[in-house]
Design an enzyme around this catalytic site. Structure first.
Site, PDB file in Angstrom:
ATOM      1  N   ARG A  98       1.112  -3.763  11.387  1.00 20.78           N
ATOM      2  CA  ARG A  98       0.852  -4.902  10.525  1.00 20.78           C
ATOM      3  C   ARG A  98      -0.029  -5.897  11.264  1.00 20.78           C
ATOM      4  NH1 ARG A  98       2.128  -2.328   6.689  1.00 20.78           N
ATOM      5  NH2 ARG A  98       3.908  -2.663   5.321  1.00 20.78           N
ATOM      6  N   GLU A 107      -5.691  -8.960   4.002  1.00 19.22           N
ATOM      7  CA  GLU A 107      -6.350  -7.758   3.452  1.00 19.22           C
ATOM      8  C   GLU A 107      -6.090  -7.647   1.943  1.00 19.22           C
ATOM      9  OE1 GLU A 107      -4.053  -5.027   6.072  1.00 19.22           O
ATOM     10  OE2 GLU A 107      -3.285  -4.140   4.218  1.00 19.22           O
ATOM     11  N   HIS A 160      -6.710   0.128   5.785  1.00 21.13           N
ATOM     12  CA  HIS A 160      -5.257   0.356   5.673  1.00 21.13           C
ATOM     13  C   HIS A 160      -4.992   1.727   5.045  1.00 21.13           C
ATOM     14  CE1 HIS A 160      -1.096  -1.729   5.143  1.00 21.13           C
ATOM     15  NE2 HIS A 160      -0.956  -0.435   5.348  1.00 21.13           N
TER      16      HIS A 160
HETATM   17  C1  8YV Z   1       1.239   1.369   2.400  1.00 25.26           C
HETATM   18  C2  8YV Z   1       2.263   0.861   4.512  1.00 25.26           C
HETATM   19  O1  8YV Z   1       2.465   1.319   1.818  1.00 25.26           O
HETATM   20  O2  8YV Z   1       4.080   2.327   4.786  1.00 25.26           O
HETATM   21  C3  8YV Z   1       3.662   1.176   4.839  1.00 25.26           C
HETATM   22  O3  8YV Z   1       4.383   0.232   5.192  1.00 25.26           O
HETATM   23  O4  8YV Z   1       1.774  -0.185   4.782  1.00 25.26           O
HETATM   24  C4  8YV Z   1       1.423   1.857   3.807  1.00 25.26           C
HETATM   25  O5  8YV Z   1       1.886   3.150   3.883  1.00 25.26           O
HETATM   26  C5  8YV Z   1       0.337   2.231   1.633  1.00 25.26           C
HETATM   27  O6  8YV Z   1      -0.919   1.901   2.021  1.00 25.26           O
HETATM   28  C6  8YV Z   1       0.466   2.063   0.138  1.00 25.26           C
HETATM   29  O7  8YV Z   1       0.191   0.786  -0.239  1.00 25.26           O
END
Ligand code: 8YV
Length: 325
Positions: free
Chosen positions: A234, A263, A281
């Protein structure tokens, strides 16, 4: 029987949207022209939220939904959900761990290799015709023999560490919560000690209040002018202003980033830097993993409404281990 109403915060791949629509009455918040009005209009019907790792359900949204029973996160990271408020209201929260571990770890390694070996710049070099006119590109850095510092030795951190070891790297780690790695890996007490030891610092911690700004100017200085920061977790874990300063002044060698503050908007200072690799991402973004994540969201929601145990409820950590992207 009428289908339970769910509020969908962000888009999912089409097959997952179709599967949700099959079993639930889906209200798509991300398509609403007036999101606050949309929530108000449907508040007395919504019993579930389907959201994404990086898009959450904060206190205001939870409080606006008096009949809310469950929040299902399409992602392993649940830092964008107000867990305290959910717990206070007895609202269940689920996420999608395990199914994305290997693909996220692969992507972290791909970013590390690409950054150290100049793969993206090499592609641009050939496309622009520079190979013929300007000759070979500046040399890259050897991976074997370097030290990988894994910050957060949860599921994804451990998967990254095994891959680094297979590439002939030494592995060091620091886990703010718990977690002892194999004896061959060196555990270090804090992020500065880890960054001092590491050539490549890989972030695999969960986001949230306990890890906010953990990678600050001192950590980046310790990683140093030949160091590489890889963030597949993150953006909040890193002090982004300090990161930009360190990259611009050369105090930090390079960064490979899959996550950004605010983002999908990205601070334009990143786009002007030659020593960064920027990704939208997408560490968990394979067809197979996204399908497995979609199935798990659906399975959690279905289990809840059928009164069965949840396949993957969130059990909050004292402070973060397993991440996201
Ligand atoms: C997003 C993520 O969920 O698993 C996570 O915490 O940040 C990613 O896998 C994915 O980009 C779908 O929005």
């Amino acid at each position: 029987m009428s289908k339970p109403d769910i509020l969908q915060i962000g888009p999912y791949p089409p097959q997952d949207e179709a599967a949700l629509a099959d079993r639930f009455t889906v209200h798509r918040l991300f398509e609403a022209a007036d999101p606050a009005g949309f929530v108000r209009d449907h508040a007395d019907r919504i019993r579930a939220i389907a959201t994404r790792g990086e898009l959450g359900a904060g206190r205001a949204l939870i409080d606006a939904l008096p009949r809310l029973e469950i929040i299902a996160v399409y992602g392993v990271g649940y830092d964008a959900v107000d867990l305290e408020e959910a717990a206070a209201r007895g609202i269940a929260v689920t996420n999608t761990p395990d199914v994305l571990t290997e693909d996220v770890a692969d992507f972290g390694i791909a970013m590390m290799l690409a950054a150290l070996r100049g793969i993206v710049a090499g592609d641009a070099w050939v496309r622009a015709g520079d190979w013929a006119t300007r000759g070979p590109r500046p040399l890259g850095a050897r991976v074997r023999g370097r030290t990988a510092g894994i910050l957060g030795l949860g599921r994804i951190g451990t998967a990254v560490a095994h891959r680094c070891a297979a590439f002939g790297m030494a592995v060091a780690y620091c886990d703010p919560v718990q977690g002892e790695g194999p004896a061959a890996w060196t555990g270090l007490p804090d992020p500065v000690a880890l960054a001092t030891r590491a050539d490549v610092l890989v972030l695999t911690l969960t986001g949230g209040a306990t890890t906010r700004g953990l990678v600050d100017a001192a950590v980046l200085r310790a990683l140093g002018p030949s160091g590489l920061l890889v963030n597949i977790a993150r953006a909040s874990i890193v002090d982004e202003a300090a990161l930009l300063d360190a990259l611009e002044t050369g105090a930090l060698g390079a960064a490979a980033l899959d996550v950004f503050e605010g983002e999908p908007a990205v601070n334009p200072r990143f786009q002007a830097l030659p020593n960064v690799l920027l990704q939208p991402h997408q560490a968990s973004g394979t067809v197979e993993t996204r399908a497995a994540m979609g199935r798990l969201v659906l399975d959690n929601l279905t289990a809840h409404f059928e009164g069965r145990p949840l396949p993957s409820p969130v059990i909050p950590l004292v402070s973060g281990k397993e991440p996201p992207s």
